[in-house]
Design a protein around this motif. Structure first.
Motif, PDB file in Angstrom:
ATOM      1  N   GLY A  71       0.813  -1.215   0.000  1.00 56.61           N
ATOM      2  CA  GLY A  71       0.000   0.000   0.000  1.00 56.61           C
ATOM      3  C   GLY A  71       0.843   1.259   0.000  1.00 56.61           C
ATOM      4  O   GLY A  71       0.561   2.216  -0.734  1.00 56.61           O
ATOM      5  N   VAL A  72       1.895   1.279   0.800  1.00 53.91           N
ATOM      6  CA  VAL A  72       2.789   2.440   0.845  1.00 53.91           C
ATOM      7  C   VAL A  72       3.441   2.663  -0.518  1.00 53.91           C
ATOM      8  O   VAL A  72       3.510   3.790  -1.010  1.00 53.91           O
ATOM      9  N   ALA A  73       3.904   1.590  -1.139  1.00 47.86           N
ATOM     10  CA  ALA A  73       4.545   1.718  -2.450  1.00 47.86           C
ATOM     11  C   ALA A  73       3.585   2.313  -3.479  1.00 47.86           C
ATOM     12  O   ALA A  73       3.951   3.219  -4.235  1.00 47.86           O
ATOM     13  N   LYS A  74       2.367   1.821  -3.498  1.00 45.62           N
ATOM     14  CA  LYS A  74       1.374   2.322  -4.464  1.00 45.62           C
ATOM     15  C   LYS A  74       1.030   3.791  -4.185  1.00 45.62           C
ATOM     16  O   LYS A  74       0.964   4.607  -5.106  1.00 45.62           O
ATOM     17  N   HIS A  75       0.789   4.127  -2.926  1.00 44.83           N
ATOM     18  CA  HIS A  75       0.439   5.505  -2.588  1.00 44.83           C
ATOM     19  C   HIS A  75       1.628   6.452  -2.772  1.00 44.83           C
ATOM     20  O   HIS A  75       1.441   7.616  -3.133  1.00 44.83           O
ATOM     21  N   HIS A  76       2.846   5.957  -2.546  1.00 43.83           N
ATOM     22  CA  HIS A  76       4.044   6.769  -2.772  1.00 43.83           C
ATOM     23  C   HIS A  76       4.163   7.125  -4.263  1.00 43.83           C
ATOM     24  O   HIS A  76       4.430   8.278  -4.609  1.00 43.83           O
ATOM     25  N   ARG A  77       3.948   6.126  -5.118  1.00 41.55           N
ATOM     26  CA  ARG A  77       4.013   6.378  -6.564  1.00 41.55           C
ATOM     27  C   ARG A  77       3.000   7.421  -7.007  1.00 41.55           C
ATOM     28  O   ARG A  77       3.249   8.172  -7.943  1.00 41.55           O
ATOM     29  N   ASN A  78       1.866   7.462  -6.329  1.00 39.91           N
ATOM     30  CA  ASN A  78       0.830   8.439  -6.675  1.00 39.91           C
ATOM     31  C   ASN A  78       0.972   9.746  -5.897  1.00 39.91           C
ATOM     32  O   ASN A  78       0.081  10.591  -5.949  1.00 39.91           O
ATOM     33  N   LYS A  79       2.067   9.861  -5.146  1.00 46.02           N
ATOM     34  CA  LYS A  79       2.367  11.077  -4.375  1.00 46.02           C
ATOM     35  C   LYS A  79       1.225  11.455  -3.415  1.00 46.02           C
ATOM     36  O   LYS A  79       0.866  12.611  -3.266  1.00 46.02           O
TER      37      LYS A  79
END
Length: 108
Positions: free
Chosen positions: A57-65
């Protein structure tokens, strides 16, 4: 039991990614009711199981800033302290009392 665990994990993962929830309630309730695991062990397993979900989840949300990294350190301090206190208390009380507290919390 393996099928129930996989289905519970999939449901929890979908809800965690979609809603940003930890999914612990789903995992704990399923482990206790459907898999016959004790409340203490179910809660501990749910915490461990949430690590890969949180990382994805962190990786996905990080990519979406979408992560506000300015507030993260402050949240982390409270979460670390609160997690330590909560784990200590949970391990200090009976299975029955822990189950009642867990149920009461999610009934609200």
């Amino acid at each position: 039991m393996i099928v129930i665990a996989i289905l519970t994990g999939m449901t929890t993962g979908i809800l965690s990614g979609l809603l940003g929830i930890g999914g612990g309630a789903i995992l704990v309730a399923s482990a206790v009711v459907f898999m016959g695991i004790g409340q203490h062990a179910a809660q501990a397993a749910a915490l461990v199981a949430m690590i890969p979900t949180a990382l994805v989840g962190v990786a996905k949300h990080h990519r979406n800033k979408m992560i506000n990294y300015q507030v993260v350190p402050y949240l982390a301090v409270g979460l670390i302290f609160g997690g330590a206190v909560g784990a200590y208390v949970a391990n200090s009380i009976s299975e029955l009392l822990l189950r009642k507290i867990f149920s009461a919390f999610f009934a609200v």
